[in-house]
Design an enzyme around this catalytic site. Structure first.
Site, PDB file in Angstrom:
ATOM      1  N   LYS A  23       3.788 -54.445  -8.534  1.00 27.36           N
ATOM      2  CA  LYS A  23       3.046 -53.889  -7.409  1.00 27.36           C
ATOM      3  C   LYS A  23       3.817 -52.713  -6.842  1.00 27.36           C
ATOM      4  CE  LYS A  23       1.909 -55.117  -2.643  1.00 27.36           C
ATOM      5  NZ  LYS A  23       1.769 -56.211  -1.696  1.00 27.36           N
ATOM      6  N   ARG A  74      -6.140 -52.053  -7.193  1.00 26.47           N
ATOM      7  CA  ARG A  74      -5.832 -50.913  -6.332  1.00 26.47           C
ATOM      8  C   ARG A  74      -6.420 -51.188  -4.965  1.00 26.47           C
ATOM      9  NH1 ARG A  74      -7.664 -46.175  -9.183  1.00 26.47           N
ATOM     10  NH2 ARG A  74      -9.432 -47.478  -9.660  1.00 26.47           N
ATOM     11  N   GLY A  75      -5.740 -50.737  -3.954  1.00 27.14           N
ATOM     12  CA  GLY A  75      -6.271 -50.933  -2.608  1.00 27.14           C
ATOM     13  C   GLY A  75      -5.361 -50.274  -1.603  1.00 27.14           C
ATOM     14  N   THR A  76      -5.557 -50.610  -0.354  1.00 26.12           N
ATOM     15  CA  THR A  76      -4.754 -49.993   0.696  1.00 26.12           C
ATOM     16  C   THR A  76      -3.287 -50.402   0.571  1.00 26.12           C
ATOM     17  OG1 THR A  76      -5.447 -51.827   2.062  1.00 26.12           O
ATOM     18  CG2 THR A  76      -6.549 -49.741   2.435  1.00 26.12           C
ATOM     19  N   TYR A  77      -3.049 -51.543  -0.077  1.00 23.56           N
ATOM     20  CA  TYR A  77      -1.679 -52.027  -0.210  1.00 23.56           C
ATOM     21  C   TYR A  77      -0.882 -51.232  -1.241  1.00 23.56           C
ATOM     22  CZ  TYR A  77      -4.202 -54.020  -4.059  1.00 23.56           C
ATOM     23  OH  TYR A  77      -5.008 -54.153  -5.149  1.00 23.56           O
ATOM     24  N   GLY A  78      -1.582 -50.529  -2.155  1.00 23.08           N
ATOM     25  CA  GLY A  78      -0.909 -49.823  -3.233  1.00 23.08           C
ATOM     26  C   GLY A  78      -1.582 -50.102  -4.564  1.00 23.08           C
ATOM     27  N   HIS A  79      -0.807 -50.113  -5.630  1.00 23.46           N
ATOM     28  CA  HIS A  79      -1.368 -50.317  -6.960  1.00 23.46           C
ATOM     29  C   HIS A  79      -0.693 -51.491  -7.652  1.00 23.46           C
ATOM     30  CE1 HIS A  79      -3.254 -46.378  -6.620  1.00 23.46           C
ATOM     31  NE2 HIS A  79      -2.122 -45.995  -6.071  1.00 23.46           N
ATOM     32  N   VAL A  80      -1.470 -52.172  -8.480  1.00 26.35           N
ATOM     33  CA  VAL A  80      -0.895 -53.285  -9.229  1.00 26.35           C
ATOM     34  C   VAL A  80      -1.095 -53.055 -10.719  1.00 26.35           C
ATOM     35  CG1 VAL A  80      -0.924 -55.758  -9.634  1.00 26.35           C
ATOM     36  CG2 VAL A  80      -1.348 -54.893  -7.354  1.00 26.35           C
ATOM     37  N   ASP A 118       5.331 -63.400  11.257  1.00 32.12           N
ATOM     38  CA  ASP A 118       4.491 -62.755  10.248  1.00 32.12           C
ATOM     39  C   ASP A 118       3.715 -63.771   9.427  1.00 32.12           C
ATOM     40  OD1 ASP A 118       5.241 -60.321  11.068  1.00 32.12           O
ATOM     41  OD2 ASP A 118       6.831 -60.080   9.587  1.00 32.12           O
TER      42      ASP A 118
END
Lengths: 398, 161
Positions: free
Chosen positions: A52, A29-35, A151
């Site tokens: 993800k 879990r983190g700022t990117y979302g959930h795995v 990117d």
């Protein structure tokens, strides 16, 4: 659209919750979302997948770029995107990847902890070599391709951490503006320990050499189970690139660079501060040779010679990923293997599941034990599923 | 280095480039005629400059539209919606300023946000999220770079004018 057609369409639509079992299997879990760790419901294969869920709803700019970029990347040591799901009810975006039970970050933490608990466990030398080879191979692919994508440049810098550990391009978002000085980035994501000296002296451009330095740091750590440039970082939120303690740490391992070793150091923005705050004589007795000898790595060994080329102070003299892959170290027995765990037992625990509503503090506590010996280190917000792809080839439980 | 870039971009074009084919006076599989197609491209150009998108974004938008028309049978009544959504997707890939393209859906074109969002999903699905399509702009940049590195005197003569 008429009603019948709509219901028929809804029935045909592939929904992630119908295809995959992942409830209660959150692994990151983190700022990117959930795995989540996931398995197919229809039993077509017994493979483990990582799902993800991207934070936020709809197709944001960063989600759009991340996915389009992932579609472009094809390399055995870079994560492959298997499928994208768009959930219609809540407009969430789900990405499907292969699952990896262990990642570089876990391995590093495991050995740091075993050393801190006075039960040091050396990484097998063959495994270190295979890991380093795969990291270099992956980063070389990104470096060779980054001209194609802005990117990718933002992603490749420090990318080896996200490449082998997390593949979290969600955090490429933090690097959205290429003109932004690196120090403006979220300091938690970009830890100082792996920062190249030119960055600490105010360099403002992303270069491939910055990644190589960081890989050198990881290499040293895999050999010694200790972060080579470990430094207390109370003021991690600082916006100033010049970081006295971190530079001090680098010099006390490496020695102060001689004028002939790094001629352009005079051109660095923070060079005046460096001259004011540091005395060459303080570090007269330090050298990488001495540091590694303490850790029983001989200065005439191939492993040391490669480390020295990766950890070269002058970024223009630092080895490139391409040259490093050709290094004699990789031609010497044991040769690097495609399965990094080849021929050895895996001591690392499997990923634990996180409970759905567990507050962030709790997960902090779980990892506290690792951190005691290490000052107030806050790890980068690493996603916990992806790594050099071959690392999950061994499936048995140990 | 520019040589490698050129080869890579060519490979990318080979892989992803698709263009609609004409059949019986219309784009194959649809009721869109060449004048209608031209009209929508001109309109897209206007939209692109209205929102101050770069030429790269406009070029990519047109290529996303083309790929979709080549891949999917599209009815003429959806053409404008497909076109503006293609441009928005191109902006998401290309532009740095997130605020700008979010305004697009609200201003001056008669589609609702919901319509555009739905179209966005359709396009992304049909194109398998392959949005880094090589456009003529990419090639112009490479050719310009090659020319300037081989004949630096050209740059001087231009700046003197």
């Amino acid at each position: 659209m008429d009603h019948d057609f709509k219901t028929r369409l809804a029935a045909e639509r592939e929904r992630v919750e119908d295809l995959f079992e992942y409830e209660g299997c959150k692994v990151g879990r983190g700022t990117y979302g959930h795995v989540y760790k996931a398995k197919r419901k229809d039993g077509k294969d017994e493979k483990e997948y990582a799902l993800k869920q991207i934070e936020g709803t709809g197709i944001s700019m960063s989600a759009c770029r991340e996915i389009a970029l992932l579609r472009e990347l094809k390399h055995p040591n870079v994560i492959t995107l298997q499928k994208v799901f768009l959930s219609h009810s809540d407009r969430k975006v789900w990405l499907l990847f292969d699952y990896a039970e262990h990642d570089l970050w876990h391995i590093i933490k495991f050995h740091r902890a075993s050393k801190a608990n006075k039960k040091p466990m050396q990484l097998p030398r063959g495994m270190v070599k295979s890991l380093l080879y795969q990291i270099l191979d992956g980063i070389h692919y990104l470096h060779a391709n980054w001209v194609l994508h802005r990117d990718l440049v933002k992603w490749a810098v420090y990318g080896f951490l996200c490449l082998c550990v997390s593949a979290d391009m969600g955090f490429a978002r933090l690097f959205n503006s290429p003109l932004k000085p690196l120090a403006d980035l979220d300091p938690v994501v970009v830890t100082f320990w792996y920062r190249a000296p030119e960055l600490l002296l105010g360099a403002r451009h992303y270069t491939k050499a910055i990644d190589i330095w960081a890989i050198g740091c990881i290499f040293a750590e895999l050999l010694t189970s200790e972060p080579i440039f470990h430094c207390r970082q109370e003021d991690i939120k600082t916006s100033n690139p010049f970081h006295h303690d971190q530079l001090d740490r680098i010099f006390s391992v490496m020695g102060f660079p001689a004028d002939k070793d790094w001629e352009d150091i005079r051109k660095m923005p923070e060079y005046p501060t460096l001259q004011k705050d540091f005395r060459r004589t303080t570090y007269a007795n330090s050298s990488l040779i001495k540091y590694m000898e303490k850790h029983k790595v001989k200065p005439d060994s191939k492993v040391f010679l490669l480390l020295q080329k990766l950890l070269t102070m002058d970024p223009t003299k630092r080895i490139t990923s391409e040259q490093a892959l050709q290094d004699p170290y990789f031609l010497e027995d044991p040769l690097p293997t495609s399965d990094v765990f080849a021929g050895c037992q895996i001591p690392y625990p499997k990923r634990e599941f996180l409970s759905e509503d567990e507050p962030e503090e709790k997960t902090e506590k779980v990892t506290m034990s690792y951190r005691h010996g290490l000052g107030s280190y806050k790890g980068p917000d690493l996603q916990k599923f992806a790594c050099t792809k071959n690392m999950h080839t061994q499936k048995s439980c140990i | 280095r520019l040589g490698t870039l050129l080869l890579n971009t060519l490979a990318r074009e080979m892989r992803l480039w698709r263009a609609p084919v004409l059949k019986n006076g219309c784009i194959q599989g649809s009721d869109i005629s060449p004048p209608q197609y031209q009209e929508v491209i001109v309109w897209l150009r206007e939209m692109s400059s209205l929102f101050q998108f770069s030429s790269e974004t406009f070029a990519l938008g047109v290529y996303v539209l083309n790929s979709l028309l080549a891949a999917v049978k599209t009815q003429q009544k959806y053409l404008k919606c497909v076109a503006i959504t293609s441009l928005i997707l191109a902006a998401k890939i290309n532009e740095e300023d997130e605020a700008r393209y979010t305004n697009v859906s609200q201003s001056r074109c008669k589609f609702s946000t919901a319509e555009i969002l739905r179209m966005e999903r359709v396009i992304l699905n049909k194109l398998h999220w392959d949005l880094f399509i090589a456009t003529p702009m990419d090639f112009i940049h490479i050719f310009h770079g090659l020319l300037m590195s081989r004949r630096p005197q050209l740059m001087l003569s231009i700046s003197q004018k």
